[in-house]
Scaffold this motif. Structure first.
Motif, mmCIF file in Angstrom:
data_model
loop_
_atom_site.group_PDB
_atom_site.id
_atom_site.type_symbol
_atom_site.label_atom_id
_atom_site.label_comp_id
_atom_site.label_asym_id
_atom_site.label_seq_id
_atom_site.Cartn_x
_atom_site.Cartn_y
_atom_site.Cartn_z
ATOM 1 N N ALA A 1 105.497 -59.514 7.006
ATOM 2 C CA ALA A 1 106.786 -58.468 7.267
ATOM 3 C C ALA A 1 108.123 -59.305 7.029
ATOM 4 O O ALA A 1 108.689 -58.052 6.299
ATOM 5 N N VAL A 2 108.088 -60.019 8.138
ATOM 6 C CA VAL A 2 109.512 -60.425 7.917
ATOM 7 C C VAL A 2 109.386 -61.751 7.004
ATOM 8 O O VAL A 2 110.884 -61.041 6.228
ATOM 9 N N ALA A 3 108.743 -61.995 6.421
ATOM 10 C CA ALA A 3 109.140 -63.402 5.068
ATOM 11 C C ALA A 3 109.474 -61.380 4.145
ATOM 12 O O ALA A 3 110.303 -61.492 3.067
ATOM 13 N N ARG A 4 108.868 -60.423 3.683
ATOM 14 C CA ARG A 4 109.133 -59.875 3.464
ATOM 15 C C ARG A 4 109.956 -58.558 3.846
ATOM 16 O O ARG A 4 111.270 -58.806 1.948
ATOM 17 N N LEU A 5 110.351 -58.818 4.688
ATOM 18 C CA LEU A 5 112.198 -58.108 4.857
ATOM 19 C C LEU A 5 113.217 -58.756 4.653
ATOM 20 O O LEU A 5 113.784 -57.710 3.524
ATOM 21 N N VAL A 6 113.107 -60.562 4.226
ATOM 22 C CA VAL A 6 114.345 -60.827 3.653
ATOM 23 C C VAL A 6 114.389 -61.452 2.384
ATOM 24 O O VAL A 6 114.688 -62.672 1.825
ATOM 25 N N ALA A 7 112.686 -60.790 1.965
ATOM 26 C CA ALA A 7 112.840 -61.187 0.795
ATOM 27 C C ALA A 7 112.507 -63.090 0.647
ATOM 28 O O ALA A 7 112.947 -63.326 -0.444
ATOM 29 N N THR A 8 111.434 -63.475 0.749
ATOM 30 C CA THR A 8 111.141 -64.736 0.821
ATOM 31 C C THR A 8 109.968 -65.611 0.770
ATOM 32 O O THR A 8 108.825 -64.775 1.676
ATOM 33 N N SER A 9 109.399 -66.262 0.462
ATOM 34 C CA SER A 9 108.356 -66.171 0.332
ATOM 35 C C SER A 9 107.346 -68.234 0.349
ATOM 36 O O SER A 9 108.891 -68.314 -0.643
ATOM 37 N N SER A 10 106.508 -68.575 0.689
ATOM 38 C CA SER A 10 105.733 -69.903 0.380
ATOM 39 C C SER A 10 105.372 -70.502 0.892
ATOM 40 O O SER A 10 104.187 -69.304 1.246
ATOM 41 N N PRO A 11 104.449 -71.479 0.192
ATOM 42 C CA PRO A 11 102.926 -71.429 0.295
ATOM 43 C C PRO A 11 102.401 -71.789 1.219
ATOM 44 O O PRO A 11 101.217 -71.034 1.478
ATOM 45 N N ILE A 12 103.160 -72.405 2.740
ATOM 46 C CA ILE A 12 102.603 -72.587 3.756
ATOM 47 C C ILE A 12 102.899 -70.976 4.362
ATOM 48 O O ILE A 12 101.570 -70.952 5.059
ATOM 49 N N GLY A 13 103.960 -70.342 3.750
ATOM 50 C CA GLY A 13 103.824 -68.916 4.471
ATOM 51 C C GLY A 13 102.439 -68.005 4.594
ATOM 52 O O GLY A 13 101.818 -67.469 5.241
ATOM 53 N N VAL A 14 102.279 -68.400 2.682
ATOM 54 C CA VAL A 14 100.578 -67.703 2.370
ATOM 55 C C VAL A 14 100.132 -67.868 3.755
ATOM 56 O O VAL A 14 98.849 -67.454 3.678
ATOM 57 N N GLN A 15 100.054 -69.062 3.523
ATOM 58 C CA GLN A 15 98.735 -70.437 4.349
ATOM 59 C C GLN A 15 98.785 -69.477 6.039
ATOM 60 O O GLN A 15 97.006 -69.151 6.325
ATOM 61 N N LEU A 16 99.075 -69.013 6.620
ATOM 62 C CA LEU A 16 99.882 -69.087 7.891
ATOM 63 C C LEU A 16 99.367 -67.562 8.196
ATOM 64 O O LEU A 16 98.971 -67.225 8.934
ATOM 65 N N ASP A 17 99.742 -67.098 6.829
ATOM 66 C CA ASP A 17 99.870 -65.110 6.785
ATOM 67 C C ASP A 17 97.400 -65.046 6.756
ATOM 68 O O ASP A 17 97.292 -64.376 7.834
ATOM 69 N N SER A 18 97.112 -65.593 5.893
ATOM 70 C CA SER A 18 95.537 -65.733 5.711
ATOM 71 C C SER A 18 95.245 -66.228 6.879
ATOM 72 O O SER A 18 94.287 -65.661 8.303
ATOM 73 N N LEU A 19 95.639 -67.103 7.928
ATOM 74 C CA LEU A 19 95.331 -68.139 9.417
ATOM 75 C C LEU A 19 95.321 -66.462 10.023
ATOM 76 O O LEU A 19 94.424 -66.445 11.016
ATOM 77 N N ALA A 20 96.008 -65.999 10.508
ATOM 78 C CA ALA A 20 96.748 -65.144 11.359
ATOM 79 C C ALA A 20 95.863 -64.187 10.975
ATOM 80 O O ALA A 20 95.368 -63.604 11.877
ATOM 81 N N ASP A 21 96.080 -63.193 9.518
ATOM 82 C CA ASP A 21 94.265 -62.512 9.465
ATOM 83 C C ASP A 21 92.898 -63.464 10.126
ATOM 84 O O ASP A 21 92.529 -61.684 10.070
ATOM 85 N N VAL A 22 92.997 -64.444 9.865
ATOM 86 C CA VAL A 22 91.589 -64.609 9.955
ATOM 87 C C VAL A 22 91.273 -64.178 11.785
ATOM 88 O O VAL A 22 90.363 -63.680 11.696
ATOM 89 N N VAL A 23 92.506 -64.572 12.484
ATOM 90 C CA VAL A 23 92.127 -64.525 13.723
ATOM 91 C C VAL A 23 92.070 -62.868 14.133
ATOM 92 O O VAL A 23 90.990 -62.919 14.884
ATOM 93 N N THR A 24 93.261 -62.242 13.091
ATOM 94 C CA THR A 24 93.720 -60.816 13.848
ATOM 95 C C THR A 24 91.541 -59.997 12.947
ATOM 96 O O THR A 24 91.660 -59.144 14.157
ATOM 97 N N PHE A 25 91.530 -60.031 11.965
ATOM 98 C CA PHE A 25 90.786 -59.382 11.466
ATOM 99 C C PHE A 25 89.193 -59.929 11.411
ATOM 100 O O PHE A 25 87.750 -59.286 10.848
ATOM 101 N N GLY A 26 89.069 -61.031 12.001
ATOM 102 C CA GLY A 26 87.429 -62.278 11.928
ATOM 103 C C GLY A 26 87.193 -62.196 13.406
ATOM 104 O O GLY A 26 86.097 -62.212 14.120
ATOM 105 N N VAL A 27 88.824 -63.220 13.971
ATOM 106 C CA VAL A 27 87.914 -63.341 15.314
ATOM 107 C C VAL A 27 87.834 -62.527 16.219
ATOM 108 O O VAL A 27 86.689 -62.130 16.880
ATOM 109 N N ALA A 28 88.599 -62.074 16.658
ATOM 110 C CA ALA A 28 89.140 -60.498 17.467
ATOM 111 C C ALA A 28 88.192 -59.310 17.218
ATOM 112 O O ALA A 28 87.439 -59.704 18.602
#
Length: 176
Positions: free
Chosen positions: A1-28
């Protein structure tokens, strides 16, 4: 959400977003599924049912990881896979599968206390895992919400849905 707000992205941000999704929508949801699916069983009894639920929860987390990895590969430019239609997802989206787990726990509330229901719960978790990694197209609801033909009806429907969830949350969420 912060990356979208400031209109920036990076390859590591994409991976961290997926990692956060795995924890949020998989592990929890998997932890919730195990706690609820085994919470009422005798701690010393039914070892096979307990193992099945644990295996199914592990499969759920694994399928979530695979689903998100496939999504990342399909959205990258150098992918060899066919890009999906914009109005559909390939495989069940991870937030949907997490919601299915949460809604069942919310609807039935009391933890599973009989081994045969624990086995059925394990089968349901395995089914969700299979749907996440499947190639079945699932409709993208966003297209209905972002470009409504009748915005007034959409607002009325949203208000009625919010009221229904407030008063009858378990049944309405299960129906959705």
């Amino acid at each position: 959400a912060v990356a979208r707000l400031v209109a920036t992205s990076s390859p590591i941000g994409v991976q961290l977003d997926s990692l956060a999704d795995v924890v949020t929508f998989g592990v929890a949801p998997a932890v919730l599924a195990v706690a609820w699916g085994l919470g009422g069983l005798d701690p010393g009894g039914y070892p096979h049912a307990r193992r099945l639920v644990w295996i199914a929860a592990f499969a759920f987390v694994s399928a979530t990881s695979l689903r998100l990895a496939r999504f990342n590969v399909m959205t990258s430019d150098d992918s060899g896979e066919v890009t999906p239609r914009r109005d559909a997802f390939i495989g069940m989206p991870t937030p949907t599968s997490a919601a299915v787990v949460a809604v069942h726990v919310h609807l039935f509330q009391a933890p599973i206390a009989e081994w045969h229901w624990a086995v059925i719960w394990a089968a349901a978790l395995l089914s969700l895992a299979g749907l996440m990694i499947s190639r079945i197209p699932f409709p993208n609801v966003k297209r209905f919400l972002t470009n409504p033909r009748s915005p007034h009806l959409l607002m009325l429907g949203a208000a009625l849905l919010i009221a229904a969830v407030y008063f009858y949350s378990a049944i309405v969420l299960f129906a959705l």
